[in-house]
Design a protein around this motif. Structure first.
Motif, short mmCIF file in Angstrom:
data_model
loop_
_atom_site.label_atom_id
_atom_site.label_comp_id
_atom_site.label_asym_id
_atom_site.label_seq_id
_atom_site.Cartn_x
_atom_site.Cartn_y
_atom_site.Cartn_z
N GLY A 114 0.78 -1.09 -0.01
CA GLY A 114 -0.03 -0.11 0.05
C GLY A 114 0.92 1.37 0.05
N ASN A 115 2.28 1.15 -0.22
CA ASN A 115 2.98 2.36 -0.50
C ASN A 115 3.16 3.10 0.82
N TYR A 116 3.49 2.27 1.97
CA TYR A 116 4.20 2.48 3.21
C TYR A 116 5.12 1.56 3.90
N SER A 117 5.36 1.86 4.96
CA SER A 117 6.32 0.79 5.77
C SER A 117 6.30 1.05 7.06
N ILE A 118 6.76 0.07 7.79
CA ILE A 118 6.78 0.18 9.42
C ILE A 118 8.04 -0.07 9.77
N ASP A 119 8.68 0.99 10.55
CA ASP A 119 9.96 0.57 11.03
C ASP A 119 9.89 0.10 12.50
N PHE A 120 10.51 -0.83 12.90
CA PHE A 120 10.77 -1.11 14.23
C PHE A 120 12.03 -1.30 14.59
N ARG A 121 12.44 -0.54 15.74
CA ARG A 121 13.83 -0.48 16.16
C ARG A 121 13.94 -1.17 17.68
N LEU A 122 14.92 -1.92 17.98
CA LEU A 122 15.08 -2.54 19.12
C LEU A 122 16.35 -2.04 19.83
N PHE A 123 16.26 -1.58 20.90
CA PHE A 123 17.39 -1.26 21.72
C PHE A 123 17.66 -2.04 22.78
N ASP A 124 18.75 -2.11 23.47
CA ASP A 124 18.98 -2.88 24.75
C ASP A 124 18.06 -2.35 25.60
N GLU A 125 17.55 -1.31 25.75
CA GLU A 125 16.74 -0.86 26.89
C GLU A 125 15.28 -0.85 26.30
N GLY A 126 14.75 -1.05 25.07
CA GLY A 126 13.40 -0.92 24.85
C GLY A 126 13.39 -1.04 23.31
N MET A 127 12.12 -0.92 22.78
CA MET A 127 11.69 -1.03 21.39
C MET A 127 10.90 0.35 20.99
N ALA A 128 10.75 0.52 19.56
CA ALA A 128 10.11 1.70 19.19
C ALA A 128 9.78 1.28 17.75
N TYR A 129 8.56 1.87 17.34
CA TYR A 129 8.13 1.44 16.03
C TYR A 129 7.43 2.89 15.35
N ARG A 130 7.22 2.93 14.11
CA ARG A 130 6.92 4.15 13.40
C ARG A 130 6.24 3.64 11.85
N PHE A 131 5.07 4.17 11.38
CA PHE A 131 4.66 4.30 10.20
C PHE A 131 5.35 5.27 9.41
N VAL A 132 5.81 4.93 8.29
CA VAL A 132 6.44 5.96 7.24
C VAL A 132 5.68 5.86 5.89
N SER A 133 5.16 6.65 5.87
CA SER A 133 4.32 6.83 4.43
C SER A 133 4.93 7.57 3.26
N ALA A 134 4.80 6.77 2.08
CA ALA A 134 5.24 7.24 0.72
C ALA A 134 4.20 7.73 -0.04
N ILE A 135 2.65 8.10 0.51
CA ILE A 135 1.63 8.28 -0.25
C ILE A 135 1.85 9.94 -0.64
N ASP A 136 1.85 10.11 -1.71
CA ASP A 136 2.07 11.38 -2.05
C ASP A 136 0.79 12.43 -2.41
N ARG A 137 0.06 12.36 -1.44
CA ARG A 137 -0.96 13.25 -1.55
C ARG A 137 -1.47 13.73 0.06
N ASP A 138 -2.56 14.46 0.20
CA ASP A 138 -2.81 14.84 1.55
C ASP A 138 -3.54 13.57 2.19
N ILE A 139 -3.07 13.61 3.62
CA ILE A 139 -3.70 12.20 4.37
C ILE A 139 -4.26 12.87 5.42
N GLU A 140 -5.51 12.38 5.78
CA GLU A 140 -6.35 12.82 7.22
C GLU A 140 -6.14 11.52 8.00
N VAL A 141 -5.41 11.53 9.00
CA VAL A 141 -5.54 10.52 9.98
C VAL A 141 -6.70 10.45 10.79
N GLU A 142 -7.66 9.50 10.60
CA GLU A 142 -8.97 9.72 11.51
C GLU A 142 -8.80 9.05 12.79
#
Length: 283
Positions: A114-142
């Motif tokens: 769907g033209n996006y990705s999800i980053d997962f990061r894992l540190f010694d002390e924890g984890m993180a994630y983020r959505f990364v969009s490559a959708i080239d238009r206005d996006i309304e996050v509902e």
């Protein structure tokens, strides 16, 4: 925006990367010291769990982002993934507690059709994630979804709120997670004590044109995030001159942008979960 979840303490650095084509819907990621393990399942939903040795830190976390005509993280196909290890020293322009920050983690980027990705990061002390969009238009996050199921017997230090319009000066109430009822919610940070003896701190950071997250109860071991709608119009509160406003018009969405990063958590919103009292976050 970006969501970060940390389990134990910090964030940090860069060494090597490789890209592999794969149709595999199950992934695993370990922290640099090998102590934390993140298991990710991509099926109808994106679901992950986090363990430290034999101790379950996050039993199940379901994530997605509703953008109206497309829901990121739901019923989509994995087309690629890339792994990367980071190991670096970050020197803040304006040093506060530390003049140098160690940035060391293992990263997994999962690319979807769907033209996006999800980053997962894992540190010694924890984890993180983020959505990364490559959708080239206005996006309304509902709405953004992050449903966190903790191990049975988890308790919390819950800064309960009455409104999402808050000065974030609340009393931390000691409550078992299962006793937090529907309709009860808290601002962040929120601390959870696990039966294994680990502690998980959930908060957010790096917000830009995106609302602060709140966390609400369900009467079970599962907590859900919630977000206030985007403010379109407001006016000064005549009865309170200390930076208070009256919101007169809200949008139907929580955020609107063209290209965005996404709970937990830098972004989707910048949420952080830190276990064992850890802190520190770098994007």
């Amino acid at each position: 925006m970006r969501r970060l979840i940390l389990a134990a303490c910090v964030i940090t650095s860069l060494l090597s990367s490789n890209t592999l084509k794969s149709q595999d819907q199950n992934f695993a990621l370990t922290s640099p010291d090998g102590q934390l393990e993140l298991e990710i399942e991509v099926s109808d939903n994106v679901i992950f769990s986090l363990n430290r040795g034999s101790a379950i830190l996050l039993e199940e976390v379901v994530i997605s982002m509703d953008c109206g005509d497309i829901i990121l993280g739901v019923n989509d196909k994995v087309i690629d993934h890339e792994r990367e290890s980071i190991d670096e020293i970050v020197k803040p322009v304006l040093a506060q507690k530390n003049k140098e920050v160690i940035n060391k983690y293992n990263n997994l980027n999962i690319v979807f059709e769907g033209n996006y990705s999800i980053d997962f990061r894992l540190f010694d002390e924890g984890m993180a994630y983020r959505f990364v969009s490559a959708i080239d238009r206005d996006i309304e996050v509902e709405q953004e979804k992050m449903d966190i199921t903790f191990p049975k017997g988890t308790s919390s230090y819950f800064p309960q709120e009455e409104s999402t319009y808050s000065h974030y000066e609340r009393t931390y109430l000691e409550k078992d997670v299962k006793d937090i009822k529907e309709g009860e919610f808290a601002s962040l940070p929120c601390l959870f004590a696990l039966p294994s003896g680990h502690k998980v701190l959930y908060t957010d950071a790096d917000l830009f044109d995106y609302p602060n997250a709140f966390i609400k109860g369900t009467g079970s071991e599962t907590m859900k995030v919630m977000f206030p709608k985007s403010v379109l119009e407001s006016k000064p509160d005549p009865n309170n001159s200390d930076r208070s406003e009256i919101i007169t018009k809200e949008a139907d969405y929580i955020a609107k942008t063209i290209l965005f990063l996404a709970q937990e958590a830098t972004y989707i919103t910048g949420q952080i979960i830190s276990v064992c009292g850890g802190r520190s976050l770098h994007s």
